[in-house]
Design a protein around this motif. Structure first.
Motif, PDB file in Angstrom:
ATOM      1  N   ALA A  24       0.685  -6.300  -0.459  1.00 22.99           N
ATOM      2  CA  ALA A  24      -0.273  -5.897   0.572  1.00 22.99           C
ATOM      3  C   ALA A  24       0.183  -6.328   1.958  1.00 22.99           C
ATOM      4  O   ALA A  24       0.124  -5.561   2.917  1.00 22.99           O
ATOM      5  CB  ALA A  24      -1.651  -6.487   0.279  1.00 22.99           C
ATOM      6  N   PHE A  25       0.660  -7.578   2.056  1.00 24.71           N
ATOM      7  CA  PHE A  25       1.178  -8.098   3.324  1.00 24.71           C
ATOM      8  C   PHE A  25       1.914  -9.386   3.019  1.00 24.71           C
ATOM      9  O   PHE A  25       1.806  -9.946   1.919  1.00 24.71           O
ATOM     10  CB  PHE A  25       0.057  -8.342   4.347  1.00 24.71           C
ATOM     11  N   GLU A  38       8.216  -6.569   2.153  1.00 25.46           N
ATOM     12  CA  GLU A  38       7.288  -5.956   3.099  1.00 25.46           C
ATOM     13  C   GLU A  38       6.119  -5.326   2.362  1.00 25.46           C
ATOM     14  O   GLU A  38       6.158  -5.091   1.158  1.00 25.46           O
ATOM     15  CB  GLU A  38       7.994  -4.873   3.917  1.00 25.46           C
ATOM     16  N   ARG A  39       5.088  -5.020   3.131  1.00 26.00           N
ATOM     17  CA  ARG A  39       3.946  -4.262   2.612  1.00 26.00           C
ATOM     18  C   ARG A  39       4.440  -2.980   1.947  1.00 26.00           C
ATOM     19  O   ARG A  39       5.290  -2.270   2.495  1.00 26.00           O
ATOM     20  CB  ARG A  39       2.997  -3.931   3.754  1.00 26.00           C
ATOM     21  N   PHE A 321      -0.222   2.093   1.359  1.00 26.42           N
ATOM     22  CA  PHE A 321       0.842   1.106   1.333  1.00 26.42           C
ATOM     23  C   PHE A 321       2.169   1.654   1.857  1.00 26.42           C
ATOM     24  O   PHE A 321       3.175   0.940   1.864  1.00 26.42           O
ATOM     25  CB  PHE A 321       1.029   0.570  -0.091  1.00 26.42           C
ATOM     26  N   GLN A 324       2.851   0.052   7.571  1.00 25.42           N
ATOM     27  CA  GLN A 324       2.467  -1.309   7.887  1.00 25.42           C
ATOM     28  C   GLN A 324       1.040  -1.358   8.428  1.00 25.42           C
ATOM     29  O   GLN A 324       0.549  -0.392   9.040  1.00 25.42           O
ATOM     30  CB  GLN A 324       3.419  -1.907   8.922  1.00 25.42           C
TER      31      GLN A 324
END
Length: 387
Positions: A24-25, A38-39, A321, A324
């Motif tokens: 997710a982050f 990364e996301r 997703f 960003q």
């Protein structure tokens, strides 16, 4: 604000094979971020165990230990990046200092400035970060705010009351109740935990000493009469209290995303012999005495059954997703901007994006938020005992 892990927030979109586990982050400066995770990256293997199709107990145990490690042993992840390339990294979990307020930005700053904040956790350190974010947006003279609470499970109610005040300002909140807590009928006027008379939580106008900021410092305000809130099934408790508290003083709230988790309840954490207990003790109600959102808040076009008073103008949009957080083309942020541009009347056409995003007509299923891998402590409304 410290968690044990890699600094990647995992979301399980599908728990049974074929599994879908995505990022997710990531926390800034964390092992995950440093490794290039990364996301939107999707987990393919953990320590050689097939994360998609593996179905033995040994594989499941390996996946669980990798995603939620119990010690500082290194784990190797093979991931599929959004670009289609693969990434293999070995990370050792450690204590991560989280950054609860991220992606503070001003969209269209020269023509029609709109503020954007990702707020992930009502923890103590968020107080100073929220003050900095609101000051930045205030100085940019924003016309509207998009508050992204999609991954915020709650935390301290007092911080929710601070943020709600900073959004609305004094005109709507002076002398008003942010949230009134209600215990059972045995305790109509007295708080059974503190022994004191029940006093509503106000819209806090000053710092409270949560962070490095000195207490009793005046909070900055935006003075907005409306706010756009991005939500998901992981938006819980104190985050829902922001929505409910603002609606209680007639701030227009528009909801973009999916139905919230539905936790109008809270507790005081109680320690006993080395174990902390979190038992439901009270319900929160706003200035208009509404608190019946145990099925969550839902945008108007969400077919989920919720209390009629918990249905909010807005748009049902799945998580995207493929982009960003803070990217104006990310599905939920784009929907908020589009809904605003239509005069808050029209939701954007549905379109498929990355895992979990809004579906086109005729496609099976509905927007899927998945399950965040995080401590249950981060999905609550917590009151402070100020005795």
């Amino acid at each position: 604000g410290v968690v044990f892990g890699y600094g990647a927030q995992w979301i399980v979109l599908q728990g049974a094979p074929p599994r879908r586990i995505v990022v997710a982050f990531t926390e800034p400066g964390s092992p995950a971020a440093t490794a290039g995770i990364e996301r939107g990256d999707e987990v393919l293997e953990i320590d050689g165990a097939d994360a998609i199709y593996g179905n033995t107990q040994a594989i499941v145990d390996t996946l669980n230990e990798g995603l939620a490690p119990s010690d500082q042993q290194p784990h190797t992840f093979r991931l599929l990046k959004r670009s289609g390339t693969e990434l293999t990294v070995t990370m050792t979990p450690e204590e991560i200092e989280t950054t609860p307020v991220q992606n503070v930005s001003v969209l269209d700053p020269n023509t029609d400035p709109v503020g954007y904040i990702v707020f992930n956790d009502h923890i103590a350190t968020s107080e100073s970060q929220l003050v900095d974010a609101i000051e930045t947006l205030r100085d940019a003279n924003i016309n509207d705010l998009i508050l992204d609470l999609r991954y915020n499970g709650g935390g301290y109610l007092d911080i929710a009351a601070q943020l709600a005040y900073m959004i609305a300002g004094p005109a709507r909140t002076t002398g008003q109740v942010f949230e009134r807590i209600v215990f059972n009928d045995k305790h109509p006027t007295t708080n059974p935990i503190t022994g004191r008379p029940l006093v509503p939580t106000p819209f806090h106008t000053t710092t409270l000493g949560f962070s490095e900021l000195p207490p009793n410092q005046s909070l900055p305000t935006l003075g907005l009469d409306r706010v756009y809130v991005i939500t998901s099934g992981s938006t819980c408790s104190a985050s829902e209290a922001i929505i409910n508290g603002l609606r209680g003083v007639d701030i227009d709230v528009y909801q973009i995303g999916t139905r919230t988790c539905g936790k109008p309840y809270g507790f005081y954490p109680q320690d006993n012999c080395g174990t902390t207990y979190f038992t439901i003790q009270f319900q929160g109600k706003n200035a208009q005495e509404f608190g019946d959102y145990s099925d969550g808040f839902a945008p108007n076009d969400d077919p989920s059954p919720v209390d009629p008073n918990a249905r909010i103008p807005g748009c049902l949009v799945g998580d995207d997703f493929s982009r960003q957080l803070g990217d104006p083309t990310e599905a939920r942020l784009a929907a908020a901007l589009g809904f605003r541009a239509s005069g808050n009347l029209q939701c954007p056409a549905a379109s498929s994006t990355a895992p979990g995003a809004r579906l086109k007509t005729g496609e099976s299923g509905a927007p899927i938020d998945g399950t965040m891998i995080r401590s249950p402590f981060r999905e609550n409304r917590i009151l402070r005992d100020s005795r």
